[in-house]
Scaffold this motif. Structure first.
Motif, PDB file in Angstrom:
ATOM      1  N   GLN A 230       1.725 -55.801 -57.051  1.00  0.00           N
ATOM      2  CA  GLN A 230       1.989 -57.157 -57.522  1.00  0.00           C
ATOM      3  C   GLN A 230       2.688 -57.994 -56.455  1.00  0.00           C
ATOM      4  O   GLN A 230       2.655 -59.226 -56.493  1.00  0.00           O
ATOM      5  N   ASP A 231       3.333 -57.313 -55.510  1.00  0.00           N
ATOM      6  CA  ASP A 231       4.053 -58.004 -54.435  1.00  0.00           C
ATOM      7  C   ASP A 231       3.203 -58.210 -53.191  1.00  0.00           C
ATOM      8  O   ASP A 231       3.695 -58.719 -52.190  1.00  0.00           O
ATOM      9  N   VAL A 328     -18.281 -69.705 -56.848  1.00  0.00           N
ATOM     10  CA  VAL A 328     -17.286 -69.250 -57.822  1.00  0.00           C
ATOM     11  C   VAL A 328     -15.915 -69.454 -57.187  1.00  0.00           C
ATOM     12  O   VAL A 328     -15.627 -68.896 -56.126  1.00  0.00           O
ATOM     13  N   LYS A 329     -15.081 -70.243 -57.829  1.00  0.00           N
ATOM     14  CA  LYS A 329     -13.783 -70.593 -57.256  1.00  0.00           C
ATOM     15  C   LYS A 329     -12.665 -69.895 -58.008  1.00  0.00           C
ATOM     16  O   LYS A 329     -12.598 -69.939 -59.232  1.00  0.00           O
ATOM     17  N   LYS A 330     -11.787 -69.218 -57.251  1.00  0.00           N
ATOM     18  CA  LYS A 330     -10.638 -68.537 -57.835  1.00  0.00           C
ATOM     19  C   LYS A 330      -9.379 -68.896 -57.052  1.00  0.00           C
ATOM     20  O   LYS A 330      -9.448 -69.228 -55.861  1.00  0.00           O
ATOM     21  N   LYS A 331      -8.234 -68.789 -57.725  1.00  0.00           N
ATOM     22  CA  LYS A 331      -6.957 -69.063 -57.085  1.00  0.00           C
ATOM     23  C   LYS A 331      -5.983 -67.930 -57.386  1.00  0.00           C
ATOM     24  O   LYS A 331      -5.955 -67.400 -58.493  1.00  0.00           O
ATOM     25  N   VAL A 332      -5.206 -67.557 -56.378  1.00  0.00           N
ATOM     26  CA  VAL A 332      -4.103 -66.630 -56.594  1.00  0.00           C
ATOM     27  C   VAL A 332      -2.850 -67.253 -55.982  1.00  0.00           C
ATOM     28  O   VAL A 332      -2.931 -68.025 -55.027  1.00  0.00           O
ATOM     29  N   PHE A 333      -1.711 -66.885 -56.552  1.00  0.00           N
ATOM     30  CA  PHE A 333      -0.452 -67.494 -56.131  1.00  0.00           C
ATOM     31  C   PHE A 333       0.530 -66.415 -55.675  1.00  0.00           C
ATOM     32  O   PHE A 333       0.490 -65.276 -56.143  1.00  0.00           O
ATOM     33  N   GLY A 334       1.403 -66.801 -54.778  1.00  0.00           N
ATOM     34  CA  GLY A 334       2.413 -65.891 -54.289  1.00  0.00           C
ATOM     35  C   GLY A 334       3.187 -66.530 -53.158  1.00  0.00           C
ATOM     36  O   GLY A 334       2.849 -67.619 -52.690  1.00  0.00           O
ATOM     37  N   GLY A 507       3.121 -70.273 -54.179  1.00  0.00           N
ATOM     38  CA  GLY A 507       3.647 -70.686 -55.483  1.00  0.00           C
ATOM     39  C   GLY A 507       3.930 -69.481 -56.343  1.00  0.00           C
ATOM     40  O   GLY A 507       3.628 -68.335 -55.976  1.00  0.00           O
ATOM     41  N   ASN A 508       4.510 -69.718 -57.494  1.00  0.00           N
ATOM     42  CA  ASN A 508       4.856 -68.634 -58.416  1.00  0.00           C
ATOM     43  C   ASN A 508       3.607 -68.099 -59.102  1.00  0.00           C
ATOM     44  O   ASN A 508       2.763 -68.863 -59.576  1.00  0.00           O
ATOM     45  N   ASP A 509       3.503 -66.776 -59.126  1.00  0.00           N
ATOM     46  CA  ASP A 509       2.389 -66.132 -59.811  1.00  0.00           C
ATOM     47  C   ASP A 509       2.769 -65.927 -61.274  1.00  0.00           C
ATOM     48  O   ASP A 509       3.628 -65.108 -61.593  1.00  0.00           O
ATOM     49  N   LYS A 510       2.109 -66.656 -62.133  1.00  0.00           N
ATOM     50  CA  LYS A 510       2.411 -66.573 -63.568  1.00  0.00           C
ATOM     51  C   LYS A 510       1.682 -65.413 -64.242  1.00  0.00           C
ATOM     52  O   LYS A 510       1.868 -65.182 -65.445  1.00  0.00           O
ATOM     53  N   ASN A 511       0.866 -64.689 -63.471  1.00  0.00           N
ATOM     54  CA  ASN A 511       0.095 -63.587 -64.054  1.00  0.00           C
ATOM     55  C   ASN A 511       0.685 -62.217 -63.753  1.00  0.00           C
ATOM     56  O   ASN A 511       0.045 -61.198 -63.972  1.00  0.00           O
ATOM     57  N   MET A 784       9.475 -61.414 -55.752  1.00  0.00           N
ATOM     58  CA  MET A 784       8.774 -60.129 -55.745  1.00  0.00           C
ATOM     59  C   MET A 784       9.182 -59.319 -56.955  1.00  0.00           C
ATOM     60  O   MET A 784      10.222 -59.563 -57.575  1.00  0.00           O
ATOM     61  N   VAL A 785       8.350 -58.344 -57.315  1.00  0.00           N
ATOM     62  CA  VAL A 785       8.612 -57.500 -58.476  1.00  0.00           C
ATOM     63  C   VAL A 785       9.596 -56.402 -58.126  1.00  0.00           C
ATOM     64  O   VAL A 785      10.539 -56.127 -58.857  1.00  0.00           O
ATOM     65  N   GLN A 786       9.370 -55.770 -56.987  1.00  0.00           N
ATOM     66  CA  GLN A 786      10.247 -54.685 -56.559  1.00  0.00           C
ATOM     67  C   GLN A 786      11.395 -55.224 -55.711  1.00  0.00           C
ATOM     68  O   GLN A 786      11.512 -56.429 -55.465  1.00  0.00           O
ATOM     69  N   SER A 787      12.215 -54.310 -55.235  1.00  0.00           N
ATOM     70  CA  SER A 787      13.229 -54.635 -54.237  1.00  0.00           C
ATOM     71  C   SER A 787      13.099 -53.607 -53.114  1.00  0.00           C
ATOM     72  O   SER A 787      12.629 -52.493 -53.336  1.00  0.00           O
ATOM     73  N   GLU A 788      13.489 -54.000 -51.930  1.00  0.00           N
ATOM     74  CA  GLU A 788      13.459 -53.098 -50.786  1.00  0.00           C
ATOM     75  C   GLU A 788      14.812 -53.124 -50.102  1.00  0.00           C
ATOM     76  O   GLU A 788      15.414 -54.188 -49.915  1.00  0.00           O
ATOM     77  N   ILE A 789      15.277 -51.943 -49.736  1.00  0.00           N
ATOM     78  CA  ILE A 789      16.632 -51.786 -49.207  1.00  0.00           C
ATOM     79  C   ILE A 789      16.591 -50.945 -47.944  1.00  0.00           C
ATOM     80  O   ILE A 789      15.869 -49.945 -47.871  1.00  0.00           O
ATOM     81  N   VAL A 790      17.385 -51.345 -46.950  1.00  0.00           N
ATOM     82  CA  VAL A 790      17.529 -50.562 -45.727  1.00  0.00           C
ATOM     83  C   VAL A 790      19.008 -50.350 -45.443  1.00  0.00           C
ATOM     84  O   VAL A 790      19.795 -51.305 -45.480  1.00  0.00           O
ATOM     85  N   PHE A 791      19.395 -49.106 -45.176  1.00  0.00           N
ATOM     86  CA  PHE A 791      20.701 -48.795 -44.624  1.00  0.00           C
ATOM     87  C   PHE A 791      20.520 -48.756 -43.110  1.00  0.00           C
ATOM     88  O   PHE A 791      19.602 -48.086 -42.610  1.00  0.00           O
ATOM     89  N   LEU A 792      21.381 -49.411 -42.350  1.00  0.00           N
ATOM     90  CA  LEU A 792      21.220 -49.432 -40.901  1.00  0.00           C
ATOM     91  C   LEU A 792      22.583 -49.358 -40.220  1.00  0.00           C
ATOM     92  O   LEU A 792      23.489 -50.136 -40.532  1.00  0.00           O
TER      93      LEU A 792
END
Length: 991
Positions: A230-231, A328-334, A507-511, A784-792
């Motif tokens: 989804q991200d 055929v026209k489609k749109k995706v957002f993100g 843009g924001n993905d409403k789906n 984003m749906v998830q989160s990502e983390i780094v220790f450095l």
């Protein structure tokens, strides 16, 4: 770990990496020949086959593809099943992919401590999942899942986690992966050649019986994988393209990961049924390419798999898709950069359309002189544009991709892309282009078949498509016979208003459909226990593979040109391709304008050639050229056909001497830089591993942030950049040549490469100071749906004596599916889909190593995941058996490693940068051989434990527990423009 499909840009990368190559195949005499070896096995070969394929079919229908390549003592292995997500049951989508995951969990023998007791519980769990699937009441569903969770914990007491992965590691395998696509699921390893017997034993057991062990914790990993998808805006755009192209076919309405309602309601019974139906020998192939003996190998494979029972396989039938009569026209957002896809449906693999569309694809994009390359990219009419193809069994597609310039609409980009198709339909292309494309593809094929993995993947493609290998080899022959008029006629037939256009809009993905995870009790790992299978497996002996080391001083030949330039060379023993690098030991950190100039000159011509003509002249010769600027090195490179070395070098030197600046081109180039910067900061991977990583490592002053502002770029005169490139030849330089007949190469270099008598020293290099302190939390808010983390953390200064310990520590602790962190965080607790940790060793002497850890997880599990990782980074679990397995794996990997061809030179270059003047693998091998778990614990305590980490986090602020993050250190929400230094006016930084 287990991928469901290649992303679109991965497909592009494969195409680009296979460009500019040729072949010596005599297509006129390509025929299939039947043979019988001394042991009575029947096999097929194809005459004039550069891969040397022997294709066997066992009595039970199992196909065996064997290819020999003795460059290194390794074998690329693929086990392929003709079963992908196209065949998922309509009410259990994602099943093929989930089954792929489960094939890593073991059998009634692998990973089992007491299968009789475990199986009782597994059967109960399977029945509970069926009840859970049909139950409509939400409360009752949760109660059933609690029982599943409880019984899963009890079942885990009778099993050992990741035992299959441990045994693969024990072989010294380099990879342990799998992927599920439309019509295939493929399991892959690359193993030392002397481990083939044990690998076959392990695989025959693995595919003999399916045990759905750890089902609910692995399901949690698939939830995470779904949410990660989804991200990924490119995946969403790609899926929308497939939906438009194949609306009434599984290619368009079933995807590998599955629908969320099916992920939430899995069926273990359905997974078993799928395995029993498709995982049968007459629906499988084993592909082995590498250092093998044909006759001995087929006998071994037959002994391992010959007793598998053949079953009739009936595939579902699908109706033919209606043609597309209007766009055929489609749109995706993100949140990522905007782009446009324009896709045309084609016939599938093995069709005449595949040949014609592939030809047209390379006519449009070949990275040098394609119609689209020259008319759109070279002329800077769009930010970037390219063409790519994909062919599956039923259908394929031809895809045009475009990224807009600033203030350019996606509709304008679409029209420009389609206008290039119109040029082909009208025959508005040079007659020589067809021949040049064929030669380009031949060159690609030649290089491809040097590589065991590429060769194995070509065999795989033929198997999945049920194609004769002879037919695959004849594709270029067929393509060579195609005339310009045939291309024009075909283009007018295929390319009409029958396309799908997919708009990627910021843009924001409403789906977004987030799959929530149920509460899971950590399962038992039983790390110190072993099944009887692995005990016996470990006792099997074979002829050990001994490591081989290089004497770089003799492996690399050294001389000088007549003008006194240092000339190092290695002979190409394989084919007639050369690679020439003129190397300057200065780069962007010595002169910032060099990097700017290297990209600008790509758009320039000379007093003799327009920019487009110049690209065409190189392409006709089968030569590519590039000026590449790294932080501390600059490479002037040409490569291609040895027969055109002199002409290619002459043309390159002509360009170097006579490139002409163009003010309008430079102005467009500046706008392109600005747009690239805008696009780069929309990609979460660039934010995390670019902006945040560099800021945490260096602070404000870094090579990453050392960039020109827009106003600074506008003040630079194009002629100054040209002069920078021309003046390069006045600096000290050295030459590396990989190819045949180095003396002729030197003659050409002396003839064409002009330098001054007294070469200049390099300007001083900027040194950027690494951060000393930690204790900071740097956060970026990203949709984003998830989160990502780094220790450095900044570790100890590079020490070649620690290289062995770092390699062993990374393998044991944090790299791969049998590592400590993977087992603890994903396998046991299901706290993250992606997880790793270890030490990044510095690539330069007197610089520090970096200690790191990475987590990709759901926002609601972030605090738990960080806490679990933090504890592991403070107290390394000690598992003697696991340590011994990691140690044995590391030794076997070194023993099977061979540094060959031009890699000899480039490996030596990297060693010298670290202050090492010899092959350090012998010292590494000896150190690892003598290391104990106590030694590794001491290394951990001295180099990892107690580090003061900066923590980097990217995620949706609305989903984040900011209070919990603030407790980890001094919290700072970062401005992306500031991180990338794209708006210097916010904070003027003097470097």
């Amino acid at each position: 770990m287990k991928k469901i499909k290649n992303s679109l840009f991965s497909l592009l990368l494969i195409l680009l990496c296979n460009c500019k190559k040729t072949s010596n195949i005599d297509h006129d005499s390509i025929i299939t020949i039947q043979h019988i070896n001394s042991s009575g096995y029947t096999y097929e070969t194809v005459s004039n086959d550069p891969t040397g394929l022997r294709l066997y079919t066992l009595d039970n229908g199992l196909k065996i593809y064997l290819g020999k390549n003795q460059e290194e003592p390794k074998i690329q292995t693929l086990i392929a099943i003709k079963a992908g997500y196209k065949y998922d049951p309509i009410d259990n989508t994602g099943l093929a992919h989930y089954l792929e995951h489960m094939l890593f969990k073991g059998t009634d023998k692998i990973g089992s401590l007491n299968f009789e007791k475990e199986n009782i519980l597994l059967n109960e769990i399977a029945d509970l999942f069926e009840k859970h699937k049909v139950e409509k009441d939400t409360f009752k569903k949760k109660e059933i899942y609690k029982i599943i969770d409880k019984k899963s914990l009890e079942a885990s007491k009778y099993a050992v986690a990741n035992e299959y992965d441990k045994m693969i590691a024990l072989l010294g395998a380099e990879e342990n992966n799998a992927f599920t696509e439309k019509e295939q699921t493929v399991y892959q390893n690359k193993i030392p050649a002397n481990e083939l017997d044990k690998w076959l034993l392990l695989q025959s057991e693995r595919f003999n019986k399916l045990v759905l062990r750890g089902f609910h914790t692995e399901l949690e990993a698939v939830y995470e994988e779904f949410n990660r998808g989804q991200d990924n805006d490119q995946w969403k755009q790609y899926d929308a393209l497939l939906e438009g192209l194949y609306p009434s076919h599984p290619y368009g309405y079933q995807f590998g990961i599955g629908k969320p309602e099916h992920l939430k309601n899995p069926s273990m019974h359905a997974v078993h049924s799928y395995f029993d139906k498709y995982y049968v020998p007459n629906n499988m192939a084993i592909i082995l390419v590498g250092d093998i003996d044909y006759d001995a190998t087929i006998k071994k494979v037959d002994n391992a798999f010959g007793n598998f029972e053949k079953k009739e396989v009936v595939f579902p039938k699908f109706k033919e898709i209606d043609s597309i009569s209007s766009p055929v026209k489609k749109k995706v957002f993100g949140p990522s950069a905007e782009s446009i896809y324009v896709g045309f449906r084609t016939e599938g693999i093995g069709s005449k359309q595949e040949v014609l569309v592939t030809l047209i694809d390379y006519m449009l994009t070949n990275s040098q002189a394609g119609i689209l390359d020259l008319n759109l990219n070279q002329k800077q009419l769009v930010q970037n544009a390219f063409s790519t193809t994909n062919f599956a069994n039923d259908y394929g597609y031809h895809l045009l991709v475009g990224l807009p310039k600033e203030n350019q609409t996606l509709e304008e980009v679409r029209n420009l892309l389609l206008s290039q198709i119109e040029k082909i339909k009208k025959g508005e292309f040079n007659d020589w282009l067809l021949k040049a494309v064929i030669n380009d593809l031949k060159l690609a094929q030649l290089r491809k078949y040097e590589n065991t993995t590429s060769t194995a993947n070509d065999y795989l493609q033929a198997y999945i498509a049920s194609q004769n290998w002879e037919d695959r080899l004849k594709i270029l022959e067929i393509m060579s016979s195609i005339t310009k008029q045939e291309v024009i006629n075909f283009a007018n037939t295929l390319y009409k208003n029958n396309y799908v256009e997919v708009y990627k809009i910021k843009g924001n993905d409403k789906n977004i459909v987030k799959v929530e995870s149920p509460k899971i009790t950590p399962i038992e790992l039983n790390r110190e226990k072993e099944s009887n299978f692995i005990k016996n497996f470990s006792k099997i002996s074979n002829t050990p593979l001994l490591p081989e080391y290089l004497d770089y001083k003799t492996a690399i030949q050294r001389t000088k040109t007549n003008k006194g330039l240092k000339f190092e060379h290695i002979n190409n023993p394989v084919n007639d391709i050369f690679n020439l690098d003129i190397i300057f030991d200065m780069g962007k950190d010595n002169d910032q304008q060099l990097s700017l100039a290297s990209d600008y000159i790509k758009y320039l011509g000379t007093d003799k050639y327009t920019p487009e003509q110049l690209k065409q002249e190189f392409y006709k010769l089968g030569i590519t050229y590039n000026l590449y600027v790294d932080s501390d090195k600059t490479y002037a490179n040409i490569q291609g056909l040895i027969e055109n070395f002199d002409a290619g070098l002459e043309l390159f030197e002509h360009f170097w001497n006579n490139m002409s600046p163009n003010s309008e081109t430079y102005e467009n180039y500046i706008h392109q830089i600005q747009k690239d910067r805008q696009n780069s900061k929309t990609e979460k991977s660039n934010i995390l591993f670019g902006g945040l990583w560099n800021y945490a490592h260096y602070g404000e002053k870094s090579s990453f942030r050392n960039i020109y502002s827009l106003s600074e770029l506008q003040k630079i005169k194009p002629q100054k950049l040209i002069d920078k490139v021309k003046e390069l030849r006045n600096f000290k330089q050295r030459i590396f040549y990989y190819g045949k007949n180095y003396k002729a190469a030197i003659t050409s270099i002396d003839k064409h490469h002009k330098t001054t008598n007294e070469l200049q020293n390099y300007p001083d290099k900027i040194e950027f100071k690494e951060r000393e302190e930690g204790g900071k939390v740097y956060f970026v808010d990203y949709d984003m749906v998830q989160s990502e983390i780094v220790f450095l953390a900044k570790g100890k200064e590079f020490d070649p004596k620690k290289t062995a310990a770092i390699r062993l520590f990374n393998a044991y602790f944090g790299s791969g599916v049998s590592s400590i962190v993977f087992q603890e965080i994903r396998e046991s607790k299901a706290l993250a889909y992606s997880v790793e940790a270890g030490v990044y060793e510095s690539n330069e002497k007197k610089k520090s190593n970096l200690v790191y850890a990475y987590l990709g997880t759901q926002a609601n599990k972030m605090s738990q995941a960080i806490d679990a990782m933090g504890k592991l980074m403070e107290d390394m679990p000690e598992a003697e058996e696991q340590f011994n397995q990691a140690k044995e794996a590391a030794l076997k990997q070194i023993a099977a490693e061979r540094i060959t061809k031009s890699n000899i030179f480039w490996t030596y270059e990297s060693l010298k940068k670290k202050g090492i003047d010899k092959d350090n693998r012998k010292e590494m091998y000896d150190r690892i051989k003598n290391m104990t778990l106590t030694d590794l614990k001491n290394f951990f305590n001295e180099n990892i434990k107690g580090e003061d980490y900066n923590i980097l986090v990217i995620g949706n602020k609305k989903e984040m527990d900011i209070e919990a993050l603030s407790k980890l250190g001094s919290f700072e929400e970062m401005d992306i423009d500031y991180l990338f230094n794209h708006e210097k006016n916010k904070k003027d930084i003097k470097l």
